[in-house]
Design an enzyme around this catalytic site. Sequence first.
Site, PDB file in Angstrom:
ATOM      1  N   THR A   7       0.795  -1.141  -0.118  1.00 24.78           N
ATOM      2  CA  THR A   7      -0.003  -0.184  -0.052  1.00 24.78           C
ATOM      3  C   THR A   7       0.890   1.096   0.235  1.00 24.78           C
ATOM      4  OG1 THR A   7      -2.065  -1.012   1.431  1.00 24.78           O
ATOM      5  CG2 THR A   7      -2.003   1.207   1.183  1.00 24.78           C
TER       6      THR A   7
ATOM      7  N   HIS B  19       2.546   1.885  -3.273  1.00 28.44           N
ATOM      8  CA  HIS B  19       1.243   2.317  -4.567  1.00 28.44           C
ATOM      9  C   HIS B  19       1.427   3.589  -4.212  1.00 28.44           C
ATOM     10  CE1 HIS B  19      -0.288  -1.475  -6.304  1.00 28.44           C
ATOM     11  NE2 HIS B  19      -0.912  -1.844  -4.709  1.00 28.44           N
TER      12      HIS B  19
HETATM   13  P1  NAD Z   1       2.867  -8.254  -3.607  1.00 28.64           P
HETATM   14  O1  NAD Z   1       2.788  -7.315  -4.518  1.00 28.64           O
HETATM   15  O2  NAD Z   1       4.488  -7.978  -2.372  1.00 28.64           O
HETATM   16  O3  NAD Z   1       2.896  -9.498  -3.784  1.00 28.64           O
HETATM   17  C1  NAD Z   1       1.792 -10.528  -4.796  1.00 28.64           C
HETATM   18  C2  NAD Z   1       3.037 -11.147  -5.492  1.00 28.64           C
HETATM   19  O4  NAD Z   1       2.189 -12.038  -6.529  1.00 28.64           O
HETATM   20  C3  NAD Z   1       4.665 -10.989  -6.668  1.00 28.64           C
HETATM   21  O5  NAD Z   1       5.590 -11.741  -5.699  1.00 28.64           O
HETATM   22  C4  NAD Z   1       4.324 -10.801  -7.574  1.00 28.64           C
HETATM   23  O6  NAD Z   1       5.645 -11.537  -8.449  1.00 28.64           O
HETATM   24  C5  NAD Z   1       3.607 -12.695  -7.316  1.00 28.64           C
HETATM   25  N1  NAD Z   1       2.849 -12.702  -8.966  1.00 28.64           N
HETATM   26  C6  NAD Z   1       2.116 -12.123  -9.601  1.00 28.64           C
HETATM   27  N2  NAD Z   1       2.003 -12.549 -10.954  1.00 28.64           N
HETATM   28  C7  NAD Z   1       1.947 -13.861 -10.297  1.00 28.64           C
HETATM   29  C8  NAD Z   1       1.130 -14.692 -10.939  1.00 28.64           C
HETATM   30  N3  NAD Z   1       0.682 -15.415 -12.223  1.00 28.64           N
HETATM   31  N4  NAD Z   1       1.386 -16.006 -10.092  1.00 28.64           N
HETATM   32  C9  NAD Z   1       2.013 -15.569  -9.315  1.00 28.64           C
HETATM   33  N5  NAD Z   1       2.017 -14.973  -8.280  1.00 28.64           N
HETATM   34  C10 NAD Z   1       2.513 -14.023  -9.319  1.00 28.64           C
HETATM   35  O7  NAD Z   1       1.864  -8.113  -2.140  1.00 28.64           O
HETATM   36  P2  NAD Z   1       1.609  -8.983  -0.542  1.00 28.64           P
HETATM   37  O8  NAD Z   1       1.877  -7.262   0.201  1.00 28.64           O
HETATM   38  O9  NAD Z   1       2.014 -10.205  -0.298  1.00 28.64           O
HETATM   39  O10 NAD Z   1       0.361  -9.169  -0.393  1.00 28.64           O
HETATM   40  C11 NAD Z   1      -0.507  -9.408  -1.230  1.00 28.64           C
HETATM   41  C12 NAD Z   1      -1.534  -9.553  -2.367  1.00 28.64           C
HETATM   42  O11 NAD Z   1      -2.671  -9.150  -1.003  1.00 28.64           O
HETATM   43  C13 NAD Z   1      -1.884  -8.268  -2.245  1.00 28.64           C
HETATM   44  O12 NAD Z   1      -2.262  -7.631  -3.681  1.00 28.64           O
HETATM   45  C14 NAD Z   1      -2.219  -6.913  -1.987  1.00 28.64           C
HETATM   46  O13 NAD Z   1      -2.123  -5.817  -2.432  1.00 28.64           O
HETATM   47  C15 NAD Z   1      -2.951  -7.934  -1.349  1.00 28.64           C
HETATM   48  N6  NAD Z   1      -3.333  -7.665   0.111  1.00 28.64           N
HETATM   49  C16 NAD Z   1      -4.809  -7.051   0.795  1.00 28.64           C
HETATM   50  C17 NAD Z   1      -4.939  -7.141   1.347  1.00 28.64           C
HETATM   51  C18 NAD Z   1      -6.834  -6.694   1.869  1.00 28.64           C
HETATM   52  O14 NAD Z   1      -6.735  -6.452   3.628  1.00 28.64           O
HETATM   53  N7  NAD Z   1      -7.366  -7.413   0.873  1.00 28.64           N
HETATM   54  C19 NAD Z   1      -4.324  -6.653   2.503  1.00 28.64           C
HETATM   55  C20 NAD Z   1      -2.672  -6.659   1.977  1.00 28.64           C
HETATM   56  C21 NAD Z   1      -2.217  -7.353   1.553  1.00 28.64           C
END
Ligand code: NAD
Length: 341
Positions: free
Chosen positions: A40, A43
């Site tokens: 976040t 972003h």
């Molecule tokens: P991050 O962006 O560090 O990790 C996401 C990973 O997904 C990256 O390592 C990326 O290389 C990988 N990825 C990209 N394309 C892919 C594919 N086709 N197949 C498999 N993996 C792929 O994010 P994070 O901090 O570990 O968070 C994980 C996710 O959760 C993010 O989307 C984030 O925005 C979300 N998030 C949601 C909440 C919520 O409350 N819902 C809270 C925190 C984070």
Amino acid sequence: MLALVKDRRGRGLSLRRVPVPGFGIDDVLVKVDQTGICGTDVHIYDWDDWAKRVIQPPLIIGHEFVGKIVDKGSNVKRFKIGDRVSGEGHIVCGRCRNCLAGRSHLCPETVSVGVNRDGAFAEYLALPADNVWRCSAKVPREIYAIFDPLGNAVHTALSFEVLGEDVLITGAGPIGIMAVTIVRQAGARHVVITDVNDYRLKLAEKMGATLAVNVKRERIDAVQKKLGMHEGFDVGLEMSGNPRALREMIANMVHGGKIAMLGIQPSKTGIDWNRIVFGGLTIKGIYGRQMYESWYKATMLIESGMDISPVITHRFAFEKFESGFAAIKAGRAGKVVLSWA
Ligand code: NAD
Ligand code: ZN
């Protein structure tokens, strides 16, 4: 005090001298020790479409923190000066149906620290005492700087029973990697994690994944065969936010399988709905942590031996914040922690 401020609509962040925050009778003032950088924050740094819509500068960003209480409002009885604390960054209304029923993680009026109000990338942070989480002396202090995303991982990973089950995790970001360790501790059989980033997949392997699969080179149905699986994954944890990852997960679930979705998908992600219908799949959306069960479970998992420390790969003094953001953007980092001490 010094703070990392989004002070204009555009890319980047500024280290600024700003007033120490005021606080109300139900709040505490925390002297921040360490903070974690979250996606976040990246972003907001990048000023992408989401940030343009949501962020109103000037704003102190950041929401993953550990620190010590240095002052408190007159109503605050549960905490004393000197208590080491972390905190829940989602501030809920306390009056809606869900809040009143004890489901405050589903409050529709949630306000987020470091997004809708001033955050933790600063020497001091003011927070409602209701959102403060007291640190256990048995958990290393630095781990509390990333308790917030650990709580996301706990909430998602423990949404469905995993004892003896085969679990597929898509996305080996910090949260996906922590989820590997959690479902291991919770008794899963095979834990397969996917990503497109070999550095992160290696880290996931170190944290206990059965197989860490680069989907640029290998398909998940082939992985199932390799593991001698016949009917598909029982539980899926979508932690990439990537549409292709979600679609491939849905295609590889057992009939009656359960998917918990944390990753934030683009608004137009298309999926094959008939696989949900005829496969009898359950999909559960996850936002944040379960207040405060995820905090409790995270503490107890660590007290009973779970080690997530390898997920912290970089540490910087707050003045070097640019290096921290650069490490994440280069894709060769797990969690990055900034020190404010
Ligand atoms: P991050 O962006 O560090 O990790 C996401 C990973 O997904 C990256 O390592 C990326 O290389 C990988 N990825 C990209 N394309 C892919 C594919 N086709 N197949 C498999 N993996 C792929 O994010 P994070 O901090 O570990 O968070 C994980 C996710 O959760 C993010 O989307 C984030 O925005 C979300 N998030 C949601 C909440 C919520 O409350 N819902 C809270 C925190 C984070
Ligand atoms: Zn509410």
